[in-house]
Scaffold this motif. Structure first.
Motif, PDB file in Angstrom:
ATOM      1  N   VAL A  90     -12.399 -21.109 -15.152  1.00  0.00           N
ATOM      2  CA  VAL A  90     -13.215 -19.904 -14.964  1.00  0.00           C
ATOM      3  C   VAL A  90     -12.884 -19.265 -13.620  1.00  0.00           C
ATOM      4  N   ASP A  91     -12.788 -20.087 -12.575  1.00  0.00           N
ATOM      5  CA  ASP A  91     -12.460 -19.561 -11.249  1.00  0.00           C
ATOM      6  C   ASP A  91     -11.076 -18.916 -11.226  1.00  0.00           C
ATOM      7  N   ASP A  92     -10.102 -19.580 -11.867  1.00  0.00           N
ATOM      8  CA  ASP A  92      -8.744 -19.025 -11.914  1.00  0.00           C
ATOM      9  C   ASP A  92      -8.717 -17.695 -12.657  1.00  0.00           C
ATOM     10  N   ARG A  93      -9.412 -17.653 -13.781  1.00  0.00           N
ATOM     11  CA  ARG A  93      -9.446 -16.427 -14.573  1.00  0.00           C
ATOM     12  C   ARG A  93     -10.088 -15.292 -13.781  1.00  0.00           C
ATOM     13  N   ARG A  94     -11.161 -15.617 -13.068  1.00  0.00           N
ATOM     14  CA  ARG A  94     -11.852 -14.613 -12.260  1.00  0.00           C
ATOM     15  C   ARG A  94     -10.929 -14.101 -11.149  1.00  0.00           C
ATOM     16  N   ALA A  95     -10.185 -15.007 -10.517  1.00  0.00           N
ATOM     17  CA  ALA A  95      -9.279 -14.609  -9.440  1.00  0.00           C
ATOM     18  C   ALA A  95      -8.146 -13.730  -9.982  1.00  0.00           C
ATOM     19  N   ARG A  96      -7.585 -14.121 -11.149  1.00  0.00           N
ATOM     20  CA  ARG A  96      -6.503 -13.315 -11.729  1.00  0.00           C
ATOM     21  C   ARG A  96      -6.993 -11.927 -12.101  1.00  0.00           C
ATOM     22  N   ARG A  97      -8.209 -11.860 -12.643  1.00  0.00           N
ATOM     23  CA  ARG A  97      -8.770 -10.561 -13.014  1.00  0.00           C
ATOM     24  C   ARG A  97      -8.970  -9.697 -11.776  1.00  0.00           C
ATOM     25  N   ARG A  98      -9.448 -10.309 -10.695  1.00  0.00           N
ATOM     26  CA  ARG A  98      -9.664  -9.566  -9.453  1.00  0.00           C
ATOM     27  C   ARG A  98      -8.333  -9.077  -8.875  1.00  0.00           C
ATOM     28  N   GLU A  99      -7.303  -9.938  -8.919  1.00  0.00           N
ATOM     29  CA  GLU A  99      -5.986  -9.536  -8.412  1.00  0.00           C
ATOM     30  C   GLU A  99      -5.422  -8.379  -9.240  1.00  0.00           C
ATOM     31  N   ALA A 100      -5.583  -8.438 -10.559  1.00  0.00           N
ATOM     32  CA  ALA A 100      -5.082  -7.365 -11.418  1.00  0.00           C
ATOM     33  C   ALA A 100      -5.804  -6.054 -11.115  1.00  0.00           C
ATOM     34  N   ALA A 101      -7.119  -6.127 -10.902  1.00  0.00           N
ATOM     35  CA  ALA A 101      -7.875  -4.915 -10.579  1.00  0.00           C
ATOM     36  C   ALA A 101      -7.448  -4.357  -9.227  1.00  0.00           C
ATOM     37  N   ASP A 102      -7.228  -5.241  -8.249  1.00  0.00           N
ATOM     38  CA  ASP A 102      -6.774  -4.784  -6.930  1.00  0.00           C
ATOM     39  C   ASP A 102      -5.400  -4.132  -7.024  1.00  0.00           C
ATOM     40  N   HIS A 103      -4.511  -4.729  -7.823  1.00  0.00           N
ATOM     41  CA  HIS A 103      -3.160  -4.172  -7.989  1.00  0.00           C
ATOM     42  C   HIS A 103      -3.242  -2.785  -8.641  1.00  0.00           C
ATOM     43  N   LYS A 104      -4.076  -2.682  -9.675  1.00  0.00           N
ATOM     44  CA  LYS A 104      -4.224  -1.404 -10.359  1.00  0.00           C
ATOM     45  C   LYS A 104      -4.772  -0.343  -9.402  1.00  0.00           C
ATOM     46  N   HIS A 105      -5.727  -0.726  -8.585  1.00  0.00           N
ATOM     47  CA  HIS A 105      -6.305   0.198  -7.609  1.00  0.00           C
ATOM     48  C   HIS A 105      -5.244   0.631  -6.588  1.00  0.00           C
ATOM     49  N   GLU A 106      -4.440  -0.316  -6.143  1.00  0.00           N
ATOM     50  CA  GLU A 106      -3.400  -0.010  -5.152  1.00  0.00           C
ATOM     51  C   GLU A 106      -2.338   0.926  -5.738  1.00  0.00           C
ATOM     52  N   VAL A 107      -1.945   0.698  -6.989  1.00  0.00           N
ATOM     53  CA  VAL A 107      -0.961   1.573  -7.640  1.00  0.00           C
ATOM     54  C   VAL A 107      -1.515   2.985  -7.761  1.00  0.00           C
ATOM     55  N   ALA A 108      -2.781   3.103  -8.154  1.00  0.00           N
ATOM     56  CA  ALA A 108      -3.396   4.422  -8.277  1.00  0.00           C
ATOM     57  C   ALA A 108      -3.474   5.108  -6.927  1.00  0.00           C
ATOM     58  N   ARG A 109      -3.764   4.349  -5.873  1.00  0.00           N
ATOM     59  CA  ARG A 109      -3.836   4.925  -4.525  1.00  0.00           C
ATOM     60  C   ARG A 109      -2.463   5.451  -4.081  1.00  0.00           C
ATOM     61  N   ARG A 110      -1.423   4.647  -4.355  1.00  0.00           N
ATOM     62  CA  ARG A 110      -0.073   5.086  -3.987  1.00  0.00           C
ATOM     63  C   ARG A 110       0.310   6.367  -4.739  1.00  0.00           C
ATOM     64  N   LYS A 111      -0.031   6.430  -6.027  1.00  0.00           N
ATOM     65  CA  LYS A 111       0.279   7.626  -6.810  1.00  0.00           C
ATOM     66  C   LYS A 111      -0.431   8.845  -6.241  1.00  0.00           C
ATOM     67  N   ARG A 112      -1.697   8.670  -5.860  1.00  0.00           N
ATOM     68  CA  ARG A 112      -2.453   9.788  -5.283  1.00  0.00           C
ATOM     69  C   ARG A 112      -1.785  10.280  -4.008  1.00  0.00           C
ATOM     70  N   ILE A 113      -1.381   9.353  -3.151  1.00  0.00           N
ATOM     71  CA  ILE A 113      -0.728   9.728  -1.892  1.00  0.00           C
ATOM     72  C   ILE A 113       0.585  10.437  -2.163  1.00  0.00           C
ATOM     73  N   GLU A 114       1.345   9.907  -3.121  1.00  0.00           N
ATOM     74  CA  GLU A 114       2.640  10.494  -3.446  1.00  0.00           C
ATOM     75  C   GLU A 114       2.471  11.914  -4.014  1.00  0.00           C
ATOM     76  N   ARG A 115       1.460  12.119  -4.839  1.00  0.00           N
ATOM     77  CA  ARG A 115       1.228  13.460  -5.390  1.00  0.00           C
ATOM     78  C   ARG A 115       0.864  14.449  -4.274  1.00  0.00           C
ATOM     79  N   ARG A 116       0.117  13.991  -3.304  1.00  0.00           N
ATOM     80  CA  ARG A 116      -0.243  14.862  -2.204  1.00  0.00           C
ATOM     81  C   ARG A 116       0.973  15.237  -1.387  1.00  0.00           C
ATOM     82  N   ARG A 117       1.916  14.326  -1.216  1.00  0.00           N
ATOM     83  CA  ARG A 117       3.107  14.590  -0.410  1.00  0.00           C
ATOM     84  C   ARG A 117       4.020  15.606  -1.095  1.00  0.00           C
ATOM     85  N   ASP A 118       3.981  15.608  -2.439  1.00  0.00           N
ATOM     86  CA  ASP A 118       4.862  16.522  -3.178  1.00  0.00           C
ATOM     87  C   ASP A 118       4.393  17.961  -3.136  1.00  0.00           C
ATOM     88  N   ARG A 119       3.215  18.239  -2.692  1.00  0.00           N
ATOM     89  CA  ARG A 119       2.711  19.623  -2.697  1.00  0.00           C
ATOM     90  C   ARG A 119       3.431  20.508  -1.742  1.00  0.00           C
TER      91      ARG A 119
END
Length: 101
Positions: A72-101
């Motif tokens: 249960v602990d491992d599954r919870r940690a993996r889920r949290r890491e996946a959510a953090d990764h997804k959040h980080e990818v979305a943040r990078r995309k937002r920054i990159e879109r702003r730079r292209d303007r």
């Protein structure tokens, strides 16, 4: 005033009508129990009493429970890491879109 007569708003009887005294209920004194629920509870109680296990069985049960908790602990940690990764990818995309303007 809110349109309610004085006697009704103060908790008195409305229009001079008195209520009758309380009548004792003639209902069942013993509440019937759902037979399926009763059988389930009886089986659970019987299993608790008769499940005296050996030391090795108890050790296996404890090991299984600890592995479950670890999974249960491992599954919870993996889920949290996946959510953090997804959040980080979305943040990078937002920054990159702003730079292209």
């Amino acid at each position: 005033m809110s349109g309610v007569p004085e006697a009704a708003s103060s908790g008195r009887h409305f229009g001079g009508a008195a209520s009758s005294p309380a009548v004792p209920s003639q209902g069942r004194e013993v509440k019937r129990v759902n037979p399926k629920r009763a059988a389930k509870l009886a089986a659970r109680a019987a299993a608790k009493v008769s499940s005296r296990s050996t030391a090795s069985q108890e050790a296996l049960r404890l090991e299984l429970e600890s592995r479950k908790a670890e999974a249960v602990d491992d599954r919870r940690a993996r889920r949290r890491e996946a959510a953090d990764h997804k959040h980080e990818v979305a943040r990078r995309k937002r920054i990159e879109r702003r730079r292209d303007r």
